[in-house]
Structure formats: C-alpha cells, structure tokens
Design a protein around this motif. Structure first.
Motif: not given
Length: 476
Positions: A187-192, A227-233, A258-259
């Motif tokens: 349910e929650k977005t995974v923020q990396v 799953a929803k994944l958010l990658f922040c560099d 969702d990537l």
C-alpha cells in the motif's frame, strides 16, 4: 581503448578483493562480464546507441573506488529530510552502492534511521520485511537466498551487448533488492534515497576528489504483486562523481510496478543508468524519469513486453541549463501480441545545455495487435541550446497500430505577445509556458502527493531558485 585498459587492469589486480566483499551469486557472473568488456571496451560515438554521449571520455579520469568496503561516515537521515506533504512512504537509504538502512517510525517520537550494521559483523539482517515484501541489501539477501537471486540476477542485463552493463556487473559488490512475493500488494510507496558520498581516501593530493560508484538494483515482482518505488538521487559533497547503475526489474503475470526516478545532484555528477524491465502476461508498468539537476546524465531503458496483454507507460522530463547534458535512450520490444506501450519524453533546454533522445519501438514477428505510440517534444529556449532526437519504428508484424513523432521548437511568439498584452511580464510569460509544457509529463505520475510537489519543484527550477529539494540539507 586506453580508457578501457585501466578498468581491465583494475579487475585483474583486484578481483580477489571484489569477490571477497560480495556474494557468490554476484561473483559467478563477473568473469563473463569481464571477458565481454575486455573484448569490446567502451563504445565510441560510432555505436548507434551511444552516438550522442562520449562514454569513453567520461570514464577517462582516475576515479577512486571503495573496493575494500571502508565505512563512510554519513547519517543520511540527518542529511536528508524530505518534506513532500502527505507523501507517506517507507523510507530507505542507499549510500553509494550499499544499503544503509530504513527510517524507523516510532509513534509519538521523532523518527530515526536504523543503519545497516558494520559489514564486518555477521549474522545480521541487512534489510527488512514490510507489508509482506523484503527490501534491503542485495548482497546479504543473495547469501541467504542464492537460488532465488540466481534465478534473476544478470539475466536480462546483457553484458555481451552493453559495455557499461558489463563494467557494472564485474565491479558491483552490493546494491538494493526489492522482492515482492506472489499476490502481495504494497500500500505504501517505497522511497529510496540514493546518496553519493566520497570517502576521504578518494581524494588526490593536489587535485580534486573524484569517486566512482557501481550501484546495482534488483526488483522481483512475482505474480499478482503490486508496488510503487520512488528513487531519488542526491549528492552529499562537492566531489566529482561517476555513477553506473544497472536496474533489473522482473514483473510477473498480472503484477503492477510504478517506478519513478528523480535526479537532483550537481554539475560535477556523471550518472549512467541502464534500466532493464521484463513484463509478463497482463502486467502493468509505469516508468517515469525526471532530471532536474545534473552534470552529465545518460539514461537507457530496455523494456520487453514478453507476455500477452502487457501494458507500459514510459515517460520522462528534462530541465537543463548551463552546460548540462542529458541523453535518454529507449528500446521497447513487443514480443507478445495484444500489448500496449506509450512513451512521452519532454525537454526544456536553456543556455548551452545539450539534450538527446533516441527511442526505438521493435515489434517482433508474431506480436500482432500491438498498440504503440512514442512522442518526443522539446523546447530550446536559447539559440545555443542543442537537441538531438531520433524516434524509430521497426515492425515485423502486419496487424499493428504504431505511431511516433518528434518536435523541436521555441516558445510561441504569438502566445508570449498575447500574455504580455494582458499585463504579464515577459519572463513570467515564458515561465508559465514552460511550466505548462513540462507538466504534461508530471501529470502522468499516479502518486498524487509527489505529482503536486513536483509541480512546485519544476516552477522553482525554472525560476532558478531550486538547488536541491526543499528541506534537503545535502551540500549545505
């Protein structure tokens, strides 16, 4: 070939050290990757997929590498605080190429980071299971579940067809693993948060500190998973960084991924990211790459629709100025019938910045009822800005609906005149038009709090006010 020789010699001399600090699953494919790299070396600009970026020149400097896995002192949560309102995420940190830990949410108290223990210790869990999924160190998970990881690792990231992928495979020692088992819906977005931090040993006496990172990401989405994944560099200091990143994502039957990938680094950062995605029957993928601040960036996407009824949406937006360089290269392969793909990439280029987009849609024999559309639209706000665009269709089936298009232009003079006649200053009119242009991509983001926040960040970027995410303490 001279640029390639230093990495060939490095691997020959340091192979034992590299393998010692990694997992056996990763080690088993190193020599094959090395042989592929040693045979071909870095591509020249004569290679079709690399003609807009001089890859060999980017790898020419003598970069430092942390092959001995020395501890790099950084508290990522003290360095980074994301203030995107209402964005309730599972927050994780990767420092260079190593999983660091996750935010521990404690009811009624300030959240803290659970750091990954010292790699020299044994018997510890480098990751966590949340909502039925595992997120953590690729190396540690591979040591515990070698059969599972071996089934996927380096299977679609072809080392024999891409030199950067081969280099990453032969040098990568750790990375991030996201494993979502069958029918698990997160349910929650995974923020990396990917943080680049150069250790003191990377500096050169009398010269500028330069550091190379080889990051690996493995995403396994089993049947019915979501799953929803958010990658922040981000960068944590002012060093010269070169990052190679290889992402492999396996999306099973009826799975949904969702990537989102957002880059906000600095002008000295070089980022070369290769993303490989394989989709099975009736799966859905949304892939969105956003470049707001960078030095030199090359994003490569290879996506294959392997199962019947699969759908994908691949979008990207770029805002560049000064001497920034952004190159997006995509290949979407329709292998099965009744599949749908949509691509939309938009660039706004100012000053002497350079943009490039090369996209290819490949419809293989038997992939009937394919529905595919690719669009690349670009604004060159100055005469010195340069944009290279090359959309391509390659079709070997006769019952398909495919379209592609590309435009390069400047802001509409009539629209600017119209807005000025109604009391809007020229600079503000330009900003409004650029915002409207780029927001077509932002609006495709299904994560509503992130979409709203990006609208704000994009506006600040156009105003020249954005040097980093609001609330981020990196590089202060």
């Amino acid at each position: 070939m001279n640029e390639s020789l230093q990495y060939i010699e490095l691997y020959k001399q340091a192979r034992g050290i590299i393998c010692e600090h990694s997992a056996e699953v990763m080690n088993t494919v190193r020599d094959k990757a090395f042989n592929a790299f040693a045979t071909g070396g870095f591509p020249t600009r004569k290679a079709e997929r690399y003609k807009y970026t001089d890859i060999a020149a980017l790898f020419a400097p003598d970069y430092g590498l942390n092959l001995n896995r020395y501890n790099i002192p950084v508290n990522p949560y003290d360095a980074f605080k994301c203030d995107v309102p209402n964005l309730s995420t599972l927050l994780y940190f990767v420092v260079n190429d190593a999983f660091y830990g996750r935010e521990a949410r404690v009811e009624g108290r300030e959240a803290k980071v659970e750091p990954t223990p010292n790699p020299s210790r044994t018997g510890v869990e480098h990751g966590s299971r949340v909502e039925g999924a595992f997120i953590g160190s690729l190396k540690e998970f591979a040591e515990k579940e070698p059969t599972l990881v071996g089934r996927y690792y380096a299977k679609i990231a072809r080392t024999d067809s891409d030199a950067v992928t081969a280099l990453n495979t032969m040098l990568a020692q750790d990375g991030l693993l996201v494993y979502v088992p069958k029918n698990v819906k997160m349910e929650k977005t995974v923020q990396v948060i990917n943080i680049l931090k150069a250790p003191s040993l990377a500096g050169r006496a009398g010269g500028e500190s330069s550091f190379m990172v080889n990051r690996r990401v493995l995403i396994i989405m089993e049947e019915g998973a979501e799953a929803k994944l958010l990658f922040c560099d981000h960068t944590a200091d002012d060093s010269l960084f070169l990052t190679t990143q290889v992402v492999e994502a396996f999306v099973g039957d009826n799975a949904h991924l969702d990537l989102y990938c957002m880059e906000e680094t600095h002008a000295k950062n070089i980022r070369i990211s290769n993303v490989y995605i394989d989709q099975q029957r009736n799966s859905r993928v949304n892939h969105n790459v956003i470049t707001l601040h960078n030095g030199v960036t090359r994003n490569q996407l290879d996506l294959t629709l392997s199962g019947e009824g699969a759908e994908c949406s691949c979008d990207g937006c770029v805002i560049a100025d000064k001497q920034q360089h952004v190159d997006n290269n995509t290949v979407v392969t329709h292998h099965a019938c009744h599949c749908t793909s949509r691509e939309l990439y938009k660039y706004v280029l100012n000053d002497q910045s350079v943009g490039a987009f090369a996209g290819r849609i490949l419809v293989e024999p038997g992939a009937q009822k394919t529905d595919s559309q690719m669009t690349n639209q670009n604004l060159c706000a100055t005469k010195e800005a340069r944009m290279f665009t090359q959309p391509m269709l390659e079709i070997y089936a006769d019952d398909v609906k495919c379209a592609h298009g590309s435009t390069v232009g400047q802001l509409n003079d009539a629209a600017l005149f119209y807005m000025q006649q109604r009391g809007i200053a020229l600079d503000e009119a330009k900003l409004l038009l650029q915002n409207a242009f780029i927001n077509e991509v932002v609006d495709k983001i299904e994560l509503i709090p992130l979409r709203d926040r990006l609208r704000y960040l994009v506006e600040k970027r156009f105003r020249g006010e954005l040097n980093k995410c609001q609330g981020c303490k990196l590089c202060r």
